[in-house]
Design a protein around this motif. Structure first.
Motif: not given
Length: 846
Positions: A484-485, A808-816, A818-819, A827-830
């Motif tokens: 997820h990240y 960094y933006a992609l990582g934060i997007e993936a976490l958002d 996921s939550v 999630i995997h797009q990011a």
């Protein structure tokens, strides 16, 4: 004026001979872009709208435009004579292909009027015999238009009818965008009246009963509406009671309902219809349902028939955000109308195979679903209702002894009541209805327009990089359900101006000050391996959130998604971390049952021992041997009074450099046995079941890490840090001295971050400032030589800095995502976007 109804989404085919006024009629009643004219298409392909030899190409273009509009869900009007059955047949085929309703509008204007109009137009050169032939074809067509497949036929008889006609656009019966909820969506009931009454009262509904005590409705709480997903009858003890309750709720506006395949079969049985020439087979509980209905009045049976027969196969609710259908519905069928759409909604689709129980194998449409609308359905029983790509099956097998389940929308809360008993023995054990694991493909990883992020808008990814990332993941990564990240890259500080240094803290402080930061935090940079650790409170949570197998409670993986340890050792690690969270009271404090942490794993040799031996130790040993041999030769030359002083000085410097190089990597190597000797330095809590934490200051994250160190000091390591006031020269100077002391003692260096976290604009989330001796491992033992250092000072950091911000933006997007509980492919797009960007051409030493 005469108003005619046409569906919002339909293919309107104008039928009329030349001169009947179709183009004027279309311009009056439809939008300028809704009408596709054969004359216009003829002109586009030949520059002459009347060139008959261009007709074939013109109609090929016309059908392409019509198909494109219908695919996009646009009402489309075809302006052509359409008096020949063959011309209409191809248009009806297009309507069926895109599951829209075909409507025929006939302009039946007298031939004599049409001839006069054509005579007044210089561009009409054909003779009267053409009009007569068209009129004859029109007459022959009038009676058979419905049989050809037109759902609605409007005949405008004469000029007055044509001029008086207006059209009212009506939504399809499935289109209930206007109903916003909140809803309580209820899975298959199958005659389980007691369980249905219990479920409704559990959710706060107040049952309404008639004089005999039978439930005939249920008043919902707080303006909510129940939504029933079909299969109200058969197999259970009281199908009539369920019908009476559901019908009463729908009639009172307390509920919505779609039919199931069992209602479809009941309609045929009650109506005396046949299926494929045979009477309906009274199996799977239908015989018992009909027996129960036989005890009711003829009026009630008629009400049941009218109710079930009048249900629309699927509903689109809440502005298109929610779709309900008994067996589910793929995205291209949402809001469409055709026999195959209804069939899919009632029965789903099959692979054409049968399983070991003799049942058809259902096509796993939910695994491939990528739509934005949530789809709730039933039909195929599952032990537990679980999300799969924004879809959920709510049939949890109540009649088979499972439970009756509802989902509260939009809250996402599941409410279930257990079955009172096993009412019907299933052919297939309920536990056998388990879905296969989700799969991924390239279109999941990256879309044609990149990845939308909340921090930086659209982040573009090169397709070839995306393909490479997926290849790496598919071959080497752990199960994708855990991913997820992925941590982003980090840019170094700008090249130092201080003599003898390539990197120094001054430049990082200057950059943050320039970009508006008032304070930064300097964190010790541990020399180890970057790892992401997922920790769940227990195995059930791991299975629910991450699709874990067996008793796994978490995982640990590298920057490229590869597992750090083998499975048994990983479980020991995450179990120890979960216990530390418990001991520190963090599970309850965070109100979380799973967490994702960004960490450093030490020593470096725990993960990179092979790399150290093959690359660094070998290079050191070879260099020492070569330089020793060179010194022997130079000593002999010096003894012969040859001028080799400069070469001997260079050899001495290089031997000193290689000694520093060897010392550098040896500082990060120590023996480990399993997890004995391994240390984890967490420096950021990325996310938990209760949210993400990028908006928390870094001091909060590090204080949380300190509590873990206190709970398990042999497992966790502290990250030393120093907060710096960028407006205070003394504070800045103290930080520079701290970095010098840290690196002189063998430390790798430090990471400088904006103290408040959540960077915006061009502000980097972190900049690494690496120590002078550590950089020998990156740039080679002799990088400090003046000529070498001079060339390195010209390194270009812009691409690396850009990559760091985008990753960094992609990582934060993936976490958002996921939550928020978005589907794994979203999630995997990011996530995979981060890995794809690592394939961009940039100096890997930066």
């Amino acid at each position: 004026m005469t108003a005619f109804e046409i569906p919002d989404l339909s293919l309107v085919v104008l039928v009329g001979i030349s001169g009947s006024g179709k183009s004027s009629f279309a311009a009056k009643n439809f939008g300028p872009f809704e009408t596709v004219s054969s004359d216009m298409c003829r002109g586009m392909v030949s520059d002459d709208p009347n060139l008959q030899s261009a007709t074939a190409d013109a109609f090929a273009l016309l059908e392409f435009i019509v198909a494109t509009r219908l695919k996009a869900g646009r009402l489309t009007v075809v302006d052509a004579t359409n008096v020949q059955p063959a011309a209409r047949k191809s248009l009806i085929a297009l309507a069926r292909e895109y599951d829209v309703l075909p409507v025929a509008v006939v302009l039946d204007v007298p031939e004599s009027v049409c001839a006069q109009r054509n005579a007044e137009r210089a561009d009409r050169s054909f003779g009267r015999e053409v009009l007569r032939r068209q009129d004859q074809q029109l007459r022959r067509s009038l009676r058979g238009l419905s049989k050809e497949g037109f759902r609605t036929v409007h005949v405008l008889d004469g000029i007055d009818d044509v001029e008086a006609a207006t059209f009212v656009r009506t939504p399809l019966r499935s289109d209930r965008h206007d109903l916003r909820g909140p809803f309580d969506v209820i899975g298959d009931v199958h005659g389980c009246l007691g369980e249905l009454e219990t479920l409704l009262t559990t959710m706060g509904y107040t049952l309404r009963r008639d004089g005999s005590g039978a439930a005939v409705g249920a008043v919902p709480p707080a303006g909510r509406t129940a939504v029933f997903l079909g299969d109200y009858v058969d197999r259970g003890p009281d199908s009539v009671g369920v019908l009476r309750l559901v019908m009463g709720m729908v009639g009172a506006g307390e509920a919505l309902a779609v039919p199931g395949n069992h209602e479809n079969k009941l309609v045929k049985a009650l109506g005396g219809r046949k299926t494929r020439g045979r009477q309906v087979t009274r199996s799977h509980g239908l015989a018992e349902t009909l027996e129960q209905l036989d005890a009711e009045s003829a009026e009630f049976r008629r009400e049941v028939l009218d109710f079930c027969d009048g249900l629309v196969a699927h509903l689109v609710l809440d502005g298109g955000n929610l779709v309900v259908a008994h067996a589910g519905l793929i995205e291209k069928y949402h809001g469409r109308a055709s026999g195959r759409v209804r069939s899919f909604a009632l029965y789903g689709d099959t692979t054409g195979e049968t399983d070991e129980f003799g049942l058809p194998v259902r096509y796993p449409w939910a695994q491939e679903y990528r739509g934005s609308a949530m789809v709730l359905y039933g039909h195929t029983p599952v032990p537990e209702a679980k999300w799969e790509n924004r879809t959920m099956c709510l049939d949890t097998g109540c009649v088979f002894g499972g439970k009756l389940t509802a989902l509260r929308y939009p809250e996402g809360e599941l409410v279930s009541v257990p079955a009172q008993q096993v009412w019907y023995q299933p052919t297939k054990p309920l536990g056998e209805f388990v879905r296969e694991a989700s799969s991924l493909d390239l279109t999941d990883v990256i879309g044609p327009t990149g990845v939308e992020t909340s921090l930086r808008g659209r982040v573009s990814i090169r397709p070839e990089n995306a393909a490479g990332a997926l290849e790496v993941m598919s071959r080497f990564a752990l199960a994708p359900e855990w991913l997820h990240y992925l941590p982003p890259t980090m840019a170094p500080s700008r090249t130092a101006t201080r003599d003898g240094y390539l990197e120094y803290p001054t430049e990082a402080f200057d950059d943050y000050r320039r970009l508006g930061a008032t304070a930064v935090i300097c964190e010790e940079k541990h020399m180890g391996s970057r790892v992401v650790v997922v920790v769940c409170r227990d195995a059930e949570i791991a299975r629910t959130k991450f699709g874990a197998i067996g008793n796994a409670t978490g995982t640990a993986y590298t920057r490229t998604g590869r597992p750090v340890f083998e499975a048994e050792l990983t479980e020991v690690l995450v179990a120890s971390m979960a216990a530390a969270f418990e001991s520190a009271g963090l599970w309850d404090e965070l109100a979380a049952d799973w967490v994702i942490l960004d960490c450093e794993l030490m020593p470096w040799s725990a993960k990179a021992e092979g790399l150290i031996k093959s690359e660094y130790a070998t290079a050191g040993a070879v260099a020492r041997a070569n330089l020793s041999a060179e010194e022997s030769v130079l000593s002999l030359a010096a003894a012969r009074a040859l001028p080799v002083d400069e070469l001997r000085d260079r050899n001495m410097r290089r031997r000193s450099n290689i000694g520093e190089f060897t010392d550098a990597y040896r500082r990060y190597v120590w023996p480990t046995d399993g997890l004995v000797g391994v240390r984890i330095a967490p420096f950021q809590l990325l996310a938990s079941s209760n949210g993400t934490y990028a908006d928390r200051p870094h001091s909060w994250h590090l204080e949380l890490a300190d509590r873990l160190v206190g709970a398990a000091p042999t497992l966790f390591a502290t990250t030393r840090r120093l907060e710096v006031d960028l407006s205070d020269a003394a504070s800045v100077t103290a930080a520079e001295r701290w970095w010098e002391e840290l690196t002189a003692a063998g430390g790798e260096g430090m990471v400088v971050k904006p103290a408040e976290n959540a960077p915006r604009g061009k502000m980097q989330p972190g900049m690494k400032v690496r120590g002078r001796e550590y950089l020998r491992l990156i740039y080679g033992p002799d990088y400090t030589e003046p000529d070498r250092l001079k060339s390195l000072r010209e390194r270009n950091l812009r691409h690396k800095e850009s990559m760091a911000l985008r990753e960094y933006a992609l990582g934060i997007e993936a976490l958002d995502r996921s939550v928020r509980g978005e589907p794994l492919h979203s999630i995997h797009q990011a996530v995979f976007g981060v890995l794809a960007m690592e394939s961009e051409p940039v100096d890997p030493r930066l």
